[in-house]
Write a protein that holds these residues in place. Structure first.
Motif, PDB file in Angstrom:
ATOM      1  N   GLY A  72       0.805  -1.367   0.425  1.00 53.13           N
ATOM      2  CA  GLY A  72       0.025  -0.023   0.084  1.00 53.13           C
ATOM      3  C   GLY A  72       0.888   1.312  -0.172  1.00 53.13           C
ATOM      4  O   GLY A  72       0.422   2.178   0.059  1.00 53.13           O
ATOM      5  N   LEU A  73       2.131   1.317  -0.318  1.00 51.45           N
ATOM      6  CA  LEU A  73       3.118   3.064   0.090  1.00 51.45           C
ATOM      7  C   LEU A  73       2.847   3.486  -1.174  1.00 51.45           C
ATOM      8  O   LEU A  73       3.093   4.854  -1.497  1.00 51.45           O
ATOM      9  CB  LEU A  73       4.728   2.106   0.010  1.00 51.45           C
ATOM     10  N   LEU A  74       2.914   2.426  -2.425  1.00 48.92           N
ATOM     11  CA  LEU A  74       2.402   3.408  -3.985  1.00 48.92           C
ATOM     12  C   LEU A  74       1.001   4.486  -3.757  1.00 48.92           C
ATOM     13  O   LEU A  74       1.495   5.410  -3.901  1.00 48.92           O
ATOM     14  CB  LEU A  74       2.275   2.551  -5.419  1.00 48.92           C
ATOM     15  N   ALA A  75      -0.249   3.597  -3.144  1.00 48.09           N
ATOM     16  CA  ALA A  75      -0.899   4.202  -2.909  1.00 48.09           C
ATOM     17  C   ALA A  75      -0.947   5.189  -1.944  1.00 48.09           C
ATOM     18  O   ALA A  75      -1.263   6.497  -1.935  1.00 48.09           O
ATOM     19  CB  ALA A  75      -2.593   4.038  -2.565  1.00 48.09           C
ATOM     20  N   GLU A  76      -0.396   5.077  -0.988  1.00 42.18           N
ATOM     21  CA  GLU A  76       0.215   6.323  -0.064  1.00 42.18           C
ATOM     22  C   GLU A  76       1.276   7.566  -0.637  1.00 42.18           C
ATOM     23  O   GLU A  76      -0.091   8.526  -0.300  1.00 42.18           O
ATOM     24  CB  GLU A  76       0.970   5.863   1.065  1.00 42.18           C
ATOM     25  N   LEU A  77       1.383   7.238  -1.415  1.00 43.01           N
ATOM     26  CA  LEU A  77       2.483   8.493  -1.926  1.00 43.01           C
ATOM     27  C   LEU A  77       1.204   9.031  -2.962  1.00 43.01           C
ATOM     28  O   LEU A  77       1.387  10.380  -3.186  1.00 43.01           O
ATOM     29  CB  LEU A  77       3.704   7.821  -2.455  1.00 43.01           C
ATOM     30  N   HIS A  78       0.724   8.387  -4.259  1.00 49.32           N
ATOM     31  CA  HIS A  78      -0.617   8.870  -4.594  1.00 49.32           C
ATOM     32  C   HIS A  78      -1.217  10.207  -3.977  1.00 49.32           C
ATOM     33  O   HIS A  78      -1.045  10.661  -3.891  1.00 49.32           O
ATOM     34  CB  HIS A  78      -1.214   7.857  -5.360  1.00 49.32           C
ATOM     35  N   ASP A  79      -1.727   9.152  -2.940  1.00 48.61           N
ATOM     36  CA  ASP A  79      -2.854   9.914  -2.076  1.00 48.61           C
ATOM     37  C   ASP A  79      -2.485  11.025  -1.071  1.00 48.61           C
ATOM     38  O   ASP A  79      -3.045  13.004  -1.472  1.00 48.61           O
ATOM     39  CB  ASP A  79      -3.574   8.484  -0.893  1.00 48.61           C
ATOM     40  N   ARG A  80      -0.751  11.636  -1.353  1.00 48.88           N
ATOM     41  CA  ARG A  80      -0.212  12.265  -0.558  1.00 48.88           C
ATOM     42  C   ARG A  80      -0.243  13.348  -1.024  1.00 48.88           C
ATOM     43  O   ARG A  80      -0.629  14.640  -1.625  1.00 48.88           O
ATOM     44  CB  ARG A  80       0.965  12.352   0.246  1.00 48.88           C
ATOM     45  N   LEU A  81       0.696  12.633  -2.599  1.00 49.01           N
ATOM     46  CA  LEU A  81       0.551  14.223  -3.820  1.00 49.01           C
ATOM     47  C   LEU A  81      -0.646  14.671  -4.366  1.00 49.01           C
ATOM     48  O   LEU A  81      -0.706  16.315  -4.927  1.00 49.01           O
ATOM     49  CB  LEU A  81       0.819  13.122  -5.014  1.00 49.01           C
ATOM     50  N   ARG A  82      -2.013  14.075  -3.977  1.00 48.86           N
ATOM     51  CA  ARG A  82      -3.009  13.785  -4.576  1.00 48.86           C
ATOM     52  C   ARG A  82      -3.136  15.769  -3.238  1.00 48.86           C
ATOM     53  O   ARG A  82      -3.863  16.385  -3.624  1.00 48.86           O
ATOM     54  CB  ARG A  82      -4.072  13.143  -4.806  1.00 48.86           C
ATOM     55  N   GLY A  83      -3.563  15.387  -2.387  1.00 45.08           N
ATOM     56  CA  GLY A  83      -3.670  16.223  -1.142  1.00 45.08           C
ATOM     57  C   GLY A  83      -2.849  17.476  -1.720  1.00 45.08           C
ATOM     58  O   GLY A  83      -3.335  18.230  -1.177  1.00 45.08           O
ATOM     59  N   LEU A  84      -1.250  17.313  -1.938  1.00 48.09           N
ATOM     60  CA  LEU A  84      -0.786  18.820  -1.890  1.00 48.09           C
ATOM     61  C   LEU A  84      -1.234  19.621  -3.197  1.00 48.09           C
ATOM     62  O   LEU A  84      -1.605  20.887  -3.278  1.00 48.09           O
ATOM     63  CB  LEU A  84       0.927  17.874  -2.137  1.00 48.09           C
ATOM     64  N   VAL A  85      -1.743  18.718  -4.636  1.00 47.24           N
ATOM     65  CA  VAL A  85      -1.983  19.365  -5.313  1.00 47.24           C
ATOM     66  C   VAL A  85      -3.508  19.910  -5.469  1.00 47.24           C
ATOM     67  O   VAL A  85      -3.553  21.338  -5.408  1.00 47.24           O
ATOM     68  CB  VAL A  85      -2.076  18.312  -6.499  1.00 47.24           C
ATOM     69  N   ARG A  86      -4.490  19.069  -4.779  1.00 48.98           N
ATOM     70  CA  ARG A  86      -5.787  19.620  -3.780  1.00 48.98           C
ATOM     71  C   ARG A  86      -5.713  21.357  -3.286  1.00 48.98           C
ATOM     72  O   ARG A  86      -6.181  22.495  -3.187  1.00 48.98           O
ATOM     73  CB  ARG A  86      -6.368  18.954  -3.513  1.00 48.98           C
TER      74      ARG A  86
END
Length: 260
Positions: A72-86
């Motif tokens: 689940g590390l890839l999903a965690e990285l993806h979600d954190r980047l999405r939060g930064l962009v938002r």
């Protein structure tokens, strides 16, 4: 990655278990090298064994990719980047509205017949990826099925995953392919308003549908990654991971440009 982009990714990296005292040992390769190698594969559409000699050995890169997918590390990285962009766009980290759609893809010979099918509407044999995005076009959830699975049938489990992960979402836009009992089911079981954006009867040819164009743009973004132009993965879950890698590239580059 450029140094500016690596600074964005480094700040969003999941913390390894061994640094939190949860066991394990430090990885033998630099995270920047490994992430660059996987992104090179996704963007260029190469095979694992064709990994250039500038990167670590292909089997080590594959092991890194597999471990990050399963843990689940890839999903965690993806979600954190999405939060930064938002946040950079002045939005809250968790969205309140979303858009759903699907895209059929031709399958490579390596794809098992048990997980592929024929989309009679699009005349495509292979698989279909179903995605839900926010109003910025950033990925929220994705699932991959055989191409013969109807959009409405795959939308049920997909919307359940969306409700479990994003509790603030109350509205989902969709095109006419999702009309019918799914609208009532989403309202009663998930407390989601599934709003159907219908095409005008007077329209002819290609017409941009309000709201739905956002998810269409996201699907075109994914097609920039050559690994996603066709489905080469034996497991649907691996294709879903490739979609996440593609979106992390898009978001990290956007963040790097904004910071610059």
């Amino acid at each position: 990655m450029t140094d500016a982009e690596w600074a964005v990714v480094r700040d969003a990296l999941p913390v390894p278990a061994w640094m939190n005292g949860k066991g394990g040992q430090p990885e033998g390769y630099c995270h920047r090298q490994m992430i660059d190698a996987v992104r090179y594969l996704v963007a260029g559409g190469i095979t694992w064994r064709a990994m250039p000699a500038d990167f670590p050995a292909w089997d080590r890169v594959y092991a890194f990719h597999r471990r990050w997918r399963l843990k689940g590390l890839l999903a965690e990285l993806h979600d954190r980047l999405r939060g930064l962009v938002r946040e950079a766009e002045g939005r809250d980290r968790e969205p309140t509205a979303a858009v759903i759609d699907a895209q059929s893809l031709r399958a490579a010979p390596s794809v098992p017949r048990a997980t592929s099918g024929w989309d009679n509407g699009k005349k495509v044999g292979g698989r279909k990826r179903h995605v839900v995005v926010d109003c910025l076009g950033l990925l929220l959830v994705v699932t991959v099925t055989a191409a013969n699975v109807q959009d409405r049938d795959a939308a049920g489990p997909l919307l359940e995953r969306l409700r479990d992960r994003f509790h603030k979402i109350v509205l989902v836009w969709a095109d006419g392919g999702y009309a019918g009992r799914l609208v009532t089911w989403a309202a009663e079981k998930l407390r989601l308003t599934l709003e159907i954006v219908r095409r005008s009867d007077d329209a002819s040819g290609f017409v941009v549908l309000p709201r739905c164009w956002v998810v269409e743009r996201t699907l075109s973004w994914l097609m920039r990654s050559r690994r996603l132009v066709r489905d080469y993965e034996a497991l649907p879950e691996v294709h879903e991971a490739m979609v996440l890698w593609s979106m992390t590239m898009l978001m990290s580059r956007r963040q790097a440009r904004q910071r610059a």
